[in-house]
Enzyme design. Structure first.
Site, PDB file in Angstrom:
ATOM      1  N   SER A  28       0.079  23.652  -0.999  1.00 59.23           N
ATOM      2  CA  SER A  28       1.381  24.121  -1.011  1.00 59.23           C
ATOM      3  C   SER A  28       2.172  22.718  -2.015  1.00 59.23           C
ATOM      4  O   SER A  28       3.412  22.735  -2.728  1.00 59.23           O
ATOM      5  CB  SER A  28       2.739  23.727   0.026  1.00 59.23           C
ATOM      6  OG  SER A  28       2.785  23.065   1.037  1.00 59.23           O
TER       7      SER A  28
ATOM      8  N   HIS B 205      -1.348  28.910  -4.775  1.00 66.13           N
ATOM      9  CA  HIS B 205      -0.631  28.466  -3.649  1.00 66.13           C
ATOM     10  C   HIS B 205      -0.302  29.759  -3.275  1.00 66.13           C
ATOM     11  O   HIS B 205       0.399  30.218  -4.316  1.00 66.13           O
ATOM     12  CB  HIS B 205       0.641  27.218  -4.089  1.00 66.13           C
ATOM     13  CG  HIS B 205       1.611  27.443  -3.028  1.00 66.13           C
ATOM     14  ND1 HIS B 205       2.819  27.235  -3.757  1.00 66.13           N
ATOM     15  CD2 HIS B 205       1.414  27.428  -1.988  1.00 66.13           C
ATOM     16  CE1 HIS B 205       3.170  26.728  -2.105  1.00 66.13           C
ATOM     17  NE2 HIS B 205       3.738  27.406  -1.421  1.00 66.13           N
TER      18      HIS B 205
ATOM     19  N   GLU C 192       1.656  30.842  -7.340  1.00 64.27           N
ATOM     20  CA  GLU C 192       1.311  29.844  -7.858  1.00 64.27           C
ATOM     21  C   GLU C 192       0.127  29.770  -8.005  1.00 64.27           C
ATOM     22  O   GLU C 192      -0.458  29.326  -7.181  1.00 64.27           O
ATOM     23  CB  GLU C 192       1.700  28.629  -7.230  1.00 64.27           C
ATOM     24  CG  GLU C 192       3.941  29.060  -8.068  1.00 64.27           C
ATOM     25  CD  GLU C 192       4.319  27.493  -6.882  1.00 64.27           C
ATOM     26  OE1 GLU C 192       4.334  26.969  -6.028  1.00 64.27           O
ATOM     27  OE2 GLU C 192       5.503  27.165  -7.283  1.00 64.27           O
TER      28      GLU C 192
ATOM     29  N   ASN D 155       8.602  25.180  -4.920  1.00 64.40           N
ATOM     30  CA  ASN D 155       9.017  24.466  -2.918  1.00 64.40           C
ATOM     31  C   ASN D 155       9.890  23.045  -3.861  1.00 64.40           C
ATOM     32  O   ASN D 155      10.926  22.242  -2.878  1.00 64.40           O
ATOM     33  CB  ASN D 155       8.087  23.862  -2.177  1.00 64.40           C
ATOM     34  CG  ASN D 155       7.219  25.138  -1.550  1.00 64.40           C
ATOM     35  OD1 ASN D 155       7.995  25.922  -0.996  1.00 64.40           O
ATOM     36  ND2 ASN D 155       6.313  24.655  -0.915  1.00 64.40           N
TER      37      ASN D 155
END
Ligand code: T1G
Length: 692
Positions: free
Chosen positions: A408, A429, A441, A479
Site C-alpha cells: 500500500s 493496490h 491503484e 494514501n
C-alpha cells in the site's frame, strides 16, 4: 455512416440501430430513429416494426455528454411519444444493456423481447437525475408503482430473468432474438389488439400506492442529500393523480431542474472521469493484455484472502499460498466464510458458493505459483520480506507471468529490482476489504511494460474494480493524500477540537464516517507501528496507543465502545488526555468551527494532489478524483477533491493554505507550485486536464 437503417422481412420492418460504442441516444440517433419508425408506420406494405441494435448492447441511454448543452431536437420524449401515434405493433429486441433512455425507448414499444444476458434498468439516479423520457410514467403503468419506484430509486439494472418476473419484458429467448421479436410482432399484428404502455394500468399492482409511499419514504431516508429521490417520488406519485401527459410534463420539468444541479454535474463528471482514467499514457488503447487464466496469491491474511475472493468471483482459478499449513488453513477458512456469509445474507446462491469455492485451492510454499499467469503478493508490509519473496517468485514463476505486489505504500521499483523481470512487475493496490472496495491503484514501475499495465487495467475491470494507474512514491496517490488529512486531524485535536467535532464536520461534508471513527474501526496500532518505523510522532495518537486505546477491538480508542456497541461515545478520559497534550505542547485550546475543520482537512489533501500531479504520479486531476470517490468515501455528489477545489476556486484555496502555513509556521502547508500557478492564472485543475 447512418446510425439507423431499415430492412423489411415479410411485411415486418426491422429498424436497426448502429451507433458505436454503446448506441447512446445522441441527437443524430434520435432523429434517425424517429424518421425510421415514422417511415415504417406510413408504409402500407409494413404491418409491424421491430427495433433492434448492433454492437455490444441495445441502447446505453441518452448521450450523457449532451447534458447541459443546448437541447437538439428531436427530444427523446418526443421520439418515444411518436411511437404512441403508431397503430402498428412495435417490438424491441434487447441484447446487452437497455439502460435509461434505452429502456424508455423499449417501454414506448408494445412489447419487449430480451436475450438471456440482457440488463434493463433506469440508473439515472446515479447521475443525480431521474428518467426524463417517460420512464417514471410508463414503468409504473407496466409493472406497478412500488416495484417501478424501487428499480428507479436504486438505479441497479435488472437481469433478463428479473425483468421477465417483474413484467418489464414479455419473453427471454436463448435462441434467435431477432426472429423471436419478429414472431411477436406478427402475433400482435394478427391479434389486432394493441395496448400502448401508457394505457396500461398496473400502477396499483404489487401493493399499490401504499407500498409505493413506503418505498419512497425509505429511499428519502437513505439519501436525504440528493434532491432527485424526492423528484422521482413526485413523478411516480403523479401516475396515481395525473393524466399521462401531465405526469410526463412534471417528470420533464424536474429532470431539467436536476440536469442544471451541481450535484448531478459532479456525478456526470465522475462517470466520464472513471472511464478516462483507463486511458494510460504510453499504453495504446489496442494494447493486448497478457492472458490471465490462472492466478496465485501469496499470503492468506485479510488482504490475501480478499484478493483471492476477487479472482474466484471473476471466475479465475486461484491458488492461495502460505508459509505453513496452519496459516493456509486459516486463510482458506476466511474465504469459505466470506461465501457462507453471502449465502446467509441471500446475496449468493448455494450453487454459486460451491462454484466459487471450487475455484480456490491452497498450497504451502512459493513453488505452487509455478503455473500462475499472475501472482499477487499480499505479504506483510516489509521491504526485506517482499524483495525476498519476489526473488524466489522470479525463479519459480513461468516465463511471461506477471508478478504483482499489493503493497500500500512501499517502493515498487525496489521490489522489481529483486527480479530479472522488472518489466513484468506491477503494483496492484487493493483496498480493504479487497472483495468489496471498487478502487484498484495500478502502480506503474519505472520498467513496467505497456502490456503489463494494460493487463493490470483489464484484470482490474474483470475483477469488477475501478483501476487507476499511479506512479511510484510513498503512498502512491490515495494514501499519500490521506496522510496529509491524518496529520491535520491530529493537529486540530491539539488546537482544541474534539474527535466527535472533527468527525461531525466531515460527515456533514458528506463522508460516511469521520477520520477518528475510521481509525477506531481499522485499529490505531497499524499506523502507530508505521510511525515508529519512520521515526514519526503523533502526540495524541501515540498517547492513545500507549494507553492501550487501540480502537473498537480494544473497546476504546478516540471513543469509548460500551459492550458490543458499534458506534463510539465521547470519553472524558480522551478529552482530558487532549488537554494534557495541548498543555505539554504549550498550545492554548480553542473551539474550532466546523467550516474551518473541513478546510483544514481537505485543502492540504488538495495541495498534496497538486504535488502528485506535478510529479506525474497521477496522470490527470480526474484520476485523483476517481481514487477518492472509489477508495475513500468522498461524497459522490461533490465529484472528488480536485473538482471540489475548482468549485471553491483555487485562489480561495491558495489564500487559505497561505493562512494555515503562516499560522503554524509550517511551509509544507503553503500552496504547491502547480496550485499557485493555476490560481495566479485564474485557472482550475480542469484546465490542466484539458491542456494535457
Ligand atoms: N452517454 C455517452 N457515452 C456513454 C454512455 C452514455 N450514456 N454510456 C457509455 N458511454 C461511453 C463511455 O464513456 C465509454 O466511452 C464507452 O461508451 C464505453 O463505455 C433520458 C437521462 C452501457 C453498461 O447511465 O453503464 O438515459 O471511454 O466503458 O463497460 O432518461 O457504459 O470508450 O470513449 O462503460 O461495456 C443513462 C451508462 C443515461 C448508462 C457499457 N444510462 N453507461 O459498459 O463500456 S441518462 C447510463 C454504462 C438517460 C434518460 C436519461 C456503461 C454500459 P470511451 P464503458 P462498458
Amino acid at each position: 455512416m447512418d446510425k439507423v437503417r431499415i430492412t423489411a422481412q415479410d411485411g415486418i420492418a426491422i429498424v436497426t440501430i448502429a451507433s458505436p460504442p454503446v448506441n447512446a441516444l445522441d441527437a443524430a440517433l434520435r432523429a434517425g430513429l424517429a424518421e425510421a419508425v415514422g417511415r415504417a408506420a406510413a408504409d402500407p406494405d409494413i404491418r409491424a416494426i421491430v427495433i433492434a441494435a448492433e454492437g455490444r448492447t441495445f441502447i446505453a441511454g441518452a448521450d450523457i455528454g449532451e447534458f447541459g448543452k443546448p437541447p437538439a431536437p428531436p427530444s427523446l420524449p418526443d421520439v418515444i411519444n411518436g411511437f404512441d401515434a403508431v397503430t402498428k405493433p412495435i417490438v424491441a429486441a434487447i441484447h446487452g444493456a437497455a439502460l435509461g433512455g434505452g429502456l424508455e425507448v423499449a417501454l414506448g414499444c408494445h412489447a419487449r423481447i430480451a436475450g438471456p444476458a440482457a440488463k434493463l434498468g433506469l440508473p439515472e439516479v446515479k447521475l443525480g437525475l431521474i428518467p426524463g423520457a417517460g420512464g417514471t410514467q410508463r414503468l409504473p403503468r407496466l409493472i406497478g408503482a412500488a416495484p417501478a419506484f424501487k428499480l428507479m430509486a436504486e438505479g441497479t439494472p435488472a437481469s433478463a430473468a428479473e425483468a421477465l418476473k417483474l413484467g418489464i419484458v414479455d419473453a427471454v429467448v436463448e435462441t434467435d432474438l431477432l426472429q423471436a421479436a419478429i414472431t411477436k410482432a406478427n402475433d400482435l399484428a394478427a391479434a389486432g389488439t394493441l395496448r400502448r404502455t401508457r394505457d396500461l394500468d398496473r400502477r396499483s399492482a404489487a401493493g399499490g400506492q401504499e407500498a409505493f409511499e413506503q418505498a419512497a419514504a425509505a429511499a428519502l431516508k437513505r439519501d436525504p442529500a440528493l434532491p432527485n429521490i424526492a423528484a422521482l417520488a413526485d413523478a411516480v406519485r403523479a401516475t396515481f393523480t395525473e393524466r399521462f401527459e401531465d405526469g410526463q410534463a412534471l417528470e420533464r420539468a424536474r429532470f431539467v431542474e436536476l440536469v442544471a444541479d451541481d450535484r448531478s454535474k459532479a456525478l456526470r463528471y465522475a462517470f466520464f472521469a472513471e472511464r478516462e482514467s483507463a486511458r494510460v499514457a504510453g499504453v495504446p488503447k489496442d494494447t493486448a493484455p497478457r492472458p490471465i487464466g490462472q492466478a496465485a496469491v501469496i499470503g492468506a491474511g485479510t488482504m490475501g484472502a480478499g484478493i483471492a475472493v476477487c479472482f474466484a468471483n471473476a471466475g479465475i482459478p486461484v491458488t492461495v499460498i502460505e508459509t505453513t499449513a496452519e496459516l493456509l488453513a486459516r486463510g482458506l477458512d476466511r474465504i469459505t466464510q466470506t461465501y457462507a456469509s453471502a449465502v446467509k445474507r441471500g446475496s449468493l446462491s448455494a450453487e454459486e458458493e460451491a462454484r466459487r469455492n471450487a475455484l480456490v485451492s491452497g498450497k504451502v510454499g512459493l513453488d505452487a505459483a509455478a503455473e500462475a499467469d499472475i501472482v499477487v503478493e499480499a505479504a506483510f508490509e516489509d521491504m526485506d520480506l517482499k524483495t525476498e519473496i519476489f526473488g524466489t517468485l522470479d525463479r519459480v514463476a513461468k516465463p511471461g507471468a506477471i508478478l504483482a505486489t499489493n503493497t500500500s505504500y512501499l517502493d515498487v521499483d525496489r521490489i522489481a529490482a529483486a527480479t530479472t523481470r522488472p518489466d513484468s512487475v506491477i503494483g496492484l493496490h487493493f483496498f480493504s476489504p479487497a472483495n468489496i472496495m471498487r478502487l484498484l491503484e495500478v502502480v506503474r514501475g519505472a520498467k513496467t511494460a505497456p502490456d503489463v499495465l494494460a493487463t493490470g487495467i483489464d484484470l482490474g475491470r474483470r475483477l469488477g474494480k475501478v483501476p487507476v494507474v499511479v506512479g511510484v512514491c510513498r503512498g502512491f496517490v490515495g494514501n499519500r493524500m490521506l496522510a496529509r488529512r491524518t496529520q491535520e486531524a491530529e493537529r486540530l485535536l491539539i488546537e482544541g477540537a474534539l474527535p466527535h467535532e472533527v468527525d461531525a464536520a466531515l460527515t456533514g461534508f458528506g463522508f460516511r464516517m469521520g477520520p477518528f471513527a475510521v481509525s477506531d474501526l481499522a485499529g490505531l496500532d497499524i499506523a502507530w507501528r508505521n510511525r515508529k518505523a519512520l521515526g514519526q510522532v503523533a502526540p495524541v495518537a501515540d498517547a492513545l496507543c500507549e494507553a492501550g486505546r487501540l480502537g473498537q477491538k480494544a473497546g476504546r480508542g478516540y471513543y469509548l465502545y460500551p459492550e458490543g456497541a458499534r458506534s463510539g461515545v465521547r470519553d472524558p478520559e480522551v478529552e482530558a488526555l487532549l488537554a494534557r497534550v495541548s498543555a505539554r505542547l504549550g498550545v492554548t485550546r480553542r473551539t474550532i468551527p466546523a467550516e474551518e475543520i473541513v478546510e483544514r482537512l481537505v485543502y492540504p489533501m488538495i495541495n498534496e494532489g497538486a504535488r502528485i500531479l506535478d510529479e506525474g504520479i497521477a496522470q490527470r486531476p480526474g484520476d485523483i478524483d476517481v481514487i477518492w470517490l472509489n477508495g475513500y468515501g468522498w461524497p459522490a455528489w461533490r465529484g472528488g477533491p480536485m473538482r471540489y477545489a475548482d468549485s471553491i476556486g483555487l485562489t480561495t484555496v491558495a489564500e487559505r493554505l497561505e493562512a494555515f502555513a503562516a499560522a503554524r509556521g509550517e511551509p509544507s502547508l503553503a500552496p504547491a507550485p502547480l496550485l499557485r500557478r493555476l490560481a495566479d492564472a485564474g485557472q482550475g485543475f480542469a484546465d490542466l486536464a484539458a491542456a494535457r
